[in-house]
Write an enzyme that holds these catalytic residues in place. Sequence first.
Site, PDB file in Angstrom:
ATOM      1  N   ARG A   1      42.496  35.934  49.388  1.00 34.47           N
ATOM      2  CA  ARG A   1      41.083  35.919  49.008  1.00 34.47           C
ATOM      3  C   ARG A   1      40.545  34.484  48.943  1.00 34.47           C
ATOM      4  O   ARG A   1      41.090  33.593  49.590  1.00 34.47           O
ATOM      5  CB  ARG A   1      40.929  36.676  47.683  1.00 34.47           C
TER       6      ARG A   1
ATOM      7  N   GLU B   1      53.212  38.215  35.618  1.00 38.97           N
ATOM      8  CA  GLU B   1      51.803  38.111  36.003  1.00 38.97           C
ATOM      9  C   GLU B   1      51.532  39.145  37.091  1.00 38.97           C
ATOM     10  O   GLU B   1      52.282  39.206  38.077  1.00 38.97           O
ATOM     11  CB  GLU B   1      51.536  36.698  36.542  1.00 38.97           C
TER      12      GLU B   1
ATOM     13  N   ASN C   1      47.601  40.852  33.401  1.00 40.47           N
ATOM     14  CA  ASN C   1      46.610  40.612  34.439  1.00 40.47           C
ATOM     15  C   ASN C   1      45.456  39.929  33.726  1.00 40.47           C
ATOM     16  O   ASN C   1      44.649  40.579  33.053  1.00 40.47           O
ATOM     17  CB  ASN C   1      46.139  41.917  35.089  1.00 40.47           C
TER      18      ASN C   1
ATOM     19  N   PRO D   1      39.335  39.994  31.630  1.00 43.66           N
ATOM     20  CA  PRO D   1      37.925  40.287  31.863  1.00 43.66           C
ATOM     21  C   PRO D   1      37.649  41.099  33.123  1.00 43.66           C
ATOM     22  O   PRO D   1      38.274  40.895  34.163  1.00 43.66           O
ATOM     23  CB  PRO D   1      37.285  38.894  31.979  1.00 43.66           C
ATOM     24  N   ASN D   2      36.721  42.012  32.952  1.00 45.43           N
ATOM     25  CA  ASN D   2      36.191  42.868  34.027  1.00 45.43           C
ATOM     26  C   ASN D   2      37.143  43.957  34.493  1.00 45.43           C
ATOM     27  O   ASN D   2      36.768  44.799  35.325  1.00 45.43           O
ATOM     28  CB  ASN D   2      35.717  42.019  35.233  1.00 45.43           C
TER      29      ASN D   2
ATOM     30  N   HIS E   1      48.496  41.227  39.602  1.00 47.80           N
ATOM     31  CA  HIS E   1      47.134  41.375  40.122  1.00 47.80           C
ATOM     32  C   HIS E   1      47.095  42.588  41.033  1.00 47.80           C
ATOM     33  O   HIS E   1      48.071  42.862  41.755  1.00 47.80           O
ATOM     34  CB  HIS E   1      46.709  40.139  40.923  1.00 47.80           C
TER      35      HIS E   1
ATOM     36  N   TYR F   1      39.446  46.419  44.541  1.00 51.13           N
ATOM     37  CA  TYR F   1      40.257  46.810  43.377  1.00 51.13           C
ATOM     38  C   TYR F   1      40.639  48.284  43.347  1.00 51.13           C
ATOM     39  O   TYR F   1      41.378  48.704  42.454  1.00 51.13           O
ATOM     40  CB  TYR F   1      39.512  46.427  42.086  1.00 51.13           C
TER      41      TYR F   1
ATOM     42  N   ARG G   1      33.994  48.665  39.925  1.00 50.06           N
ATOM     43  CA  ARG G   1      33.962  47.279  40.380  1.00 50.06           C
ATOM     44  C   ARG G   1      34.557  47.126  41.795  1.00 50.06           C
ATOM     45  O   ARG G   1      35.735  47.441  42.005  1.00 50.06           O
ATOM     46  CB  ARG G   1      34.800  46.479  39.386  1.00 50.06           C
TER      47      ARG G   1
ATOM     48  N   ALA H   1      39.993  36.804  35.886  1.00 44.43           N
ATOM     49  CA  ALA H   1      39.546  35.470  36.311  1.00 44.43           C
ATOM     50  C   ALA H   1      40.113  34.351  35.445  1.00 44.43           C
ATOM     51  O   ALA H   1      40.188  33.199  35.889  1.00 44.43           O
ATOM     52  CB  ALA H   1      38.025  35.424  36.311  1.00 44.43           C
TER      53      ALA H   1
HETATM   54  C1  DHK Z   1      41.517  40.505  38.904  1.00 46.89           C
HETATM   55  C2  DHK Z   1      40.420  39.729  38.699  1.00 46.89           C
HETATM   56  O1  DHK Z   1      39.506  40.082  37.812  1.00 46.89           O
HETATM   57  C3  DHK Z   1      40.196  38.508  39.491  1.00 46.89           C
HETATM   58  O2  DHK Z   1      39.441  37.550  38.793  1.00 46.89           O
HETATM   59  C4  DHK Z   1      41.471  37.907  40.000  1.00 46.89           C
HETATM   60  C5  DHK Z   1      42.637  40.076  39.751  1.00 46.89           C
HETATM   61  C6  DHK Z   1      42.309  38.969  40.705  1.00 46.89           C
HETATM   62  C7  DHK Z   1      43.329  41.275  40.388  1.00 46.89           C
HETATM   63  O3  DHK Z   1      43.439  41.357  41.604  1.00 46.89           O
HETATM   64  O4  DHK Z   1      43.789  42.163  39.656  1.00 46.89           O
HETATM   65  O5  DHK Z   1      41.192  36.855  40.879  1.00 46.89           O
END
Ligand code: DHK
Length: 146
Positions: free
Chosen positions: A108, A99, A75, A11-12, A101, A24, A19, A78
Amino acid sequence: MEKSVLILNGPNLNMLGVREPHIYGTTTLDDVELICRDKATKLGLEVSFLQSNHEGELIDAIQHAYGQQDGIILNAGAFTHTSVALHDALKAVGLPAVEVHLSNTFAREPFRHHSYISPAALGVICGFGVTSYLLALEALADNFKQ
Ligand code: DHK
């Protein structure tokens, strides 16, 4: 035969570039895909790339990878911090999974320090932006040689 890797984003992550760029970065998810495909070609890997905002779709994708793919880069966004179901899906298929990120989740908020994915993964790479994905591809390519 080329080994194949499913790169799954949760998600996202479709909002990358827009974002919270201070966290990011400014690279879009399309850019991440291109950069990963380029790296995969150099490593002799085949990649499939998928993003979903829905936990069930991510679970379906992991299940479909069984017998079709040789490894997974995940990835989970959340869902990393909430999803027993994604953990179980990885365990169910038993494929080597990394995994990843973009951000260093340990630097964080405390709620990002726990991952349900890590115990089901071969390893974890976080904090290197897009390079986290490239390091994961290298790790899987190495794993496939063993
Ligand atoms: C991406 C997200 O959307 C967060 O919810 C994670 C992760 C971290 C990232 O750093 O790629 O906490």
